[in-house]
Design a protein around this motif. Sequence first.
Motif, short mmCIF file in Angstrom:
data_model
loop_
_atom_site.label_atom_id
_atom_site.label_comp_id
_atom_site.label_asym_id
_atom_site.label_seq_id
_atom_site.Cartn_x
_atom_site.Cartn_y
_atom_site.Cartn_z
N PRO A 107 0.79 -1.23 0.00
CA PRO A 107 0.00 0.00 0.00
C PRO A 107 0.82 1.28 0.00
O PRO A 107 0.42 2.28 -0.62
N LEU A 108 1.97 1.30 0.68
CA LEU A 108 2.78 2.53 0.66
C LEU A 108 3.35 2.78 -0.73
O LEU A 108 3.44 3.93 -1.19
N LEU A 109 3.74 1.72 -1.42
CA LEU A 109 4.20 1.86 -2.80
C LEU A 109 3.05 2.31 -3.69
O LEU A 109 3.23 3.16 -4.57
N SER A 110 1.86 1.78 -3.45
CA SER A 110 0.68 2.23 -4.20
C SER A 110 0.49 3.73 -4.08
O SER A 110 0.20 4.41 -5.06
N MET A 111 0.67 4.24 -2.87
CA MET A 111 0.50 5.68 -2.67
C MET A 111 1.56 6.48 -3.41
O MET A 111 1.26 7.53 -4.00
N ASN A 112 2.79 6.02 -3.42
CA ASN A 112 3.85 6.71 -4.16
C ASN A 112 3.56 6.70 -5.66
O ASN A 112 3.72 7.72 -6.34
N GLU A 113 3.17 5.54 -6.16
CA GLU A 113 2.85 5.44 -7.59
C GLU A 113 1.64 6.30 -7.94
O GLU A 113 1.61 6.96 -8.99
N LYS A 114 0.67 6.30 -7.06
CA LYS A 114 -0.54 7.08 -7.29
C LYS A 114 -0.25 8.57 -7.25
O LYS A 114 -0.79 9.34 -8.06
N ALA A 115 0.61 9.01 -6.35
CA ALA A 115 0.97 10.43 -6.26
C ALA A 115 1.58 10.91 -7.57
O ALA A 115 1.24 12.00 -8.08
N LYS A 116 2.49 10.12 -8.14
CA LYS A 116 3.10 10.49 -9.42
C LYS A 116 2.06 10.51 -10.52
O LYS A 116 2.05 11.41 -11.38
N PHE A 117 1.17 9.52 -10.50
CA PHE A 117 0.14 9.46 -11.53
C PHE A 117 -0.81 10.66 -11.43
O PHE A 117 -1.17 11.27 -12.45
N LEU A 118 -1.26 10.99 -10.23
CA LEU A 118 -2.19 12.10 -10.05
C LEU A 118 -1.58 13.41 -10.56
O LEU A 118 -2.28 14.22 -11.19
N LYS A 119 -0.31 13.61 -10.30
CA LYS A 119 0.37 14.82 -10.79
C LYS A 119 0.33 14.86 -12.31
O LYS A 119 0.00 15.89 -12.92
N ASP A 120 0.68 13.73 -12.94
CA ASP A 120 0.64 13.66 -14.40
C ASP A 120 -0.77 13.83 -14.93
O ASP A 120 -0.99 14.49 -15.96
N ALA A 121 -1.74 13.24 -14.25
CA ALA A 121 -3.12 13.27 -14.74
C ALA A 121 -3.66 14.70 -14.81
O ALA A 121 -4.39 15.05 -15.75
N VAL A 122 -3.29 15.52 -13.84
CA VAL A 122 -3.74 16.91 -13.85
C VAL A 122 -2.96 17.71 -14.88
O VAL A 122 -3.54 18.43 -15.70
N GLU A 123 -1.63 17.59 -14.85
CA GLU A 123 -0.79 18.39 -15.74
C GLU A 123 -1.05 18.06 -17.21
O GLU A 123 -1.06 18.95 -18.06
N LYS A 124 -1.26 16.78 -17.51
CA LYS A 124 -1.42 16.35 -18.90
C LYS A 124 -2.88 16.18 -19.31
O LYS A 124 -3.18 15.72 -20.41
N GLU A 125 -3.78 16.53 -18.39
CA GLU A 125 -5.23 16.51 -18.65
C GLU A 125 -5.72 15.14 -19.13
O GLU A 125 -6.46 15.01 -20.09
N TYR A 126 -5.31 14.11 -18.41
CA TYR A 126 -5.75 12.77 -18.73
C TYR A 126 -7.27 12.63 -18.53
O TYR A 126 -7.85 13.26 -17.64
N VAL A 127 -7.85 11.79 -19.34
CA VAL A 127 -9.23 11.34 -19.13
C VAL A 127 -9.15 9.94 -18.53
O VAL A 127 -8.56 9.04 -19.12
N LEU A 128 -9.73 9.75 -17.34
CA LEU A 128 -9.63 8.48 -16.65
C LEU A 128 -10.85 7.61 -16.97
O LEU A 128 -11.99 8.06 -16.84
N PHE A 129 -10.58 6.37 -17.36
CA PHE A 129 -11.62 5.40 -17.70
C PHE A 129 -11.65 4.35 -16.60
O PHE A 129 -10.66 3.65 -16.39
N PHE A 130 -12.78 4.26 -15.89
CA PHE A 130 -12.86 3.39 -14.72
C PHE A 130 -13.34 1.99 -15.09
O PHE A 130 -14.42 1.83 -15.67
N GLU A 131 -12.56 1.00 -14.70
CA GLU A 131 -12.95 -0.39 -14.92
C GLU A 131 -13.96 -0.85 -13.88
O GLU A 131 -14.86 -1.63 -14.19
N HIS A 132 -13.84 -0.36 -12.64
CA HIS A 132 -14.63 -0.93 -11.55
C HIS A 132 -15.72 -0.01 -10.99
O HIS A 132 -16.45 -0.43 -10.08
N ASP A 133 -15.86 1.19 -11.48
CA ASP A 133 -16.91 2.08 -10.98
C ASP A 133 -18.21 1.77 -11.73
O ASP A 133 -18.35 2.06 -12.91
N ALA A 134 -19.17 1.19 -11.01
CA ALA A 134 -20.41 0.74 -11.65
C ALA A 134 -21.29 1.90 -12.09
O ALA A 134 -22.19 1.71 -12.92
#
Length: 286
Positions: free
Chosen positions: A232-259
């Motif tokens: 889980p701590l690694l997940s948070m580190n990976e997620k922090a980097k991803f969230l930064k990129d997602a905002v800066e690069k204006e990613y569109v997130l496609f959810f596999e598990h959100d019903a």
Amino acid sequence: MTLYPVETGNFKLDGGAMFGVVPKAIWSKTNPADSNNLIDIAARSLLIEDGDKLTLIDTGLGNKQSEKFFSYYYQWGDYSLDGSLKKLGFHRNDITDVFMTHLHFDHCGGSIQWNEDRTGYEPAFKNAAFWTNKGHWQWATQPNPREKASFLQENLLPMQDSGQLKFIDKGDSAYVKSSELAFDILCIDGHTEKQMIPHIKYQSKTLVFMADLMPTVGHIPLPYVTGYDTRPLLSMNEKAKFLKDAVEKEYVLFFEHDAHNQMCTLKNTEKGTRLDELFSFKEIFH
């Protein structure tokens, strides 16, 4: 290139397991639970039509497991992989490539089916290559006790036995530019070893297939990682980097598990990265 969301079927999981140490009083605001503490979960795949290639990202739970097995996951709704493909004008025999973000049963169970006389298993996509990577394949076929119940050998070994299994050449970089597939890949290790997150350039945007990096809209805040994550701590580190990129690069997130939510964008706030806009696939891509 044309993209199509593919609903393979809905199920339920324990809300506490899906949100780890986050209290129910908080996560239930975005993901309300029923009387058994279960929340709604989707198994949403993505189909990519690109020239003569038809690539399916993840395949859902499938239908070959026992009644007892499925009783743990409370399937609901009318979606199925075959039904969704048919509505789009496709058949599973049209699929040329099946890309699996990782090999937990809810992501790859639909890749393998019973044979005709139910004496053994066979690929459910007889004309497709099945894509994973060597690191994750070894992790899945020699499972640790924590994940053993998620890596079902009947989902895995028939891919290898059929000769249809192929490996992405990951190299040493977290980002992979695949020559065989129509998208780039981010490899991450917090949820499970070498999970692969597709980044797809489409209609001037970058669509990211979230898999289990961020299962639902309710998982956007940084500490909200699932109890299923092995690190889980690694997940948070990976997620922090991803969230930064997602905002800066204006990613569109496609959810596999959100019903209940297909896609979103993110924004920075005083409280950290948060939801910006929610929309369906049809609302943003035409």
